[in-house]
Design an enzyme around this catalytic site. Structure first.
Site, short mmCIF file in Angstrom:
data_model
loop_
_atom_site.label_atom_id
_atom_site.label_comp_id
_atom_site.label_asym_id
_atom_site.label_seq_id
_atom_site.Cartn_x
_atom_site.Cartn_y
_atom_site.Cartn_z
N LYS A 139 0.83 4.00 -5.64
CA LYS A 139 0.01 3.64 -6.89
C LYS A 139 0.96 3.91 -7.94
CE LYS A 139 -2.63 6.50 -9.13
NZ LYS A 139 -3.78 7.39 -9.55
N ASP A 157 -6.18 2.50 -7.84
CA ASP A 157 -6.65 3.60 -8.52
C ASP A 157 -8.12 3.95 -8.17
OD1 ASP A 157 -7.92 1.95 -9.97
OD2 ASP A 157 -7.49 2.93 -12.04
#
Length: 245
Positions: A139, A157
């Protein structure tokens, strides 16, 4: 679902054909891009080093709080070499408002040291290198690659994952599987801005609790319509103009 699934007609989360799902997903993206033409990473940064540090600090807190401390942090430690040599207590004091400040300080110091020792103090521009750094997962790596280096990447996310499942683009919970399944629906060049747009929408309209369904520009395309407030006037009051403080 992979790009091969689109070709072979493998089952989709909604029961649509892969082609129908792809077309609906891209239409949703087009409409949301019109809604949020200024969508971007909401962490303030001037270069890859600053974005990497800010993203590490953003764990379990808000971008607003991170943006409140990074000007002081970057003025004191403008690059990885300076941060690697930093006084731990001083860093802890600066980043304390973001929460978990001792653990975050440890992550930042180890990250900076690794950048100095292995990459001559520079943030690498490849996913396979970034994910070897302390505290950096896919991420964080995709945030940095997409927004600092212009390398397309999908940032899964909590907002992105929630919306991808509500839209029926995936049924997966694992972020890596979400990344791959959603990525198969869109041209690679769109991945970074797709991430920014969905995160904007998740923060402003499609909230985790009581999403503003009645004020959503893609309500007619969303299998989860009705999860939140459908009355247009009441839904309008749920909209937010930006990320929470």
């Amino acid at each position: 679902m992979s790009s091969d699934d689109v070709k072979t007609g493998a089952p989709t989360p909604t029961g649509e054909t892969p082609l129908a799902l792809t077309r609906r997903a891209r239409r949703i993206y087009r409409l949301l891009a019109q809604r949020y033409p200024d969508a971007r990473a909401e962490l303030d940064f001037a270069d890859a080093y600053q974005l990497l540090v800010a993203t590490v600090l953003s764990a379990q807190t808000t971008d607003v709080r991170v943006n409140g401390v990074t000007p002081t942090l970057f003025a004191r430690y403008p690059d990885a070499r300076a941060l690697a040599a930093a006084d731990r207590a001083e860093v802890e004091t600066i980043v304390q408002p973001t929460g978990f400040f001792r653990a975050k300080t440890d992550s930042l110091l180890r990250l900076a040291s690794a950048l100095v020792e292995r990459f001559d103090g520079q943030v690498p521009g490849r996913l396979r290198d970034l994910v070897t750094l302390p505290g950096v997962g896919r991420k964080t790596a995709n945030v940095v690659l997409g927004n600092a280096f212009g390398v397309p990447g999908i940032t899964v996310d909590t907002h992105f994952g929630r919306l991808a499942r509500r839209f029926g683009w995936t049924s997966q919970d694992d972020p890596v599987k979400v990344e791959h399944e959603v990525g198969a629906l869109f041209p690679r060049k769109d991945w970074t801005q797709l991430s920014n747009v969905l995160i904007f929408h998740g923060r402003r309209t499609c909230h985790a609790r009581n999403p503003a369904c009645g004020a959503c520009p893609v309500a007619s395309l969303c299998p989860a319509y009705g999860t939140g407030e459908t009355d247009p006037d009441k839904a309008q009051k749920l909209l937010r103009s930006g990320p929470r403080a």
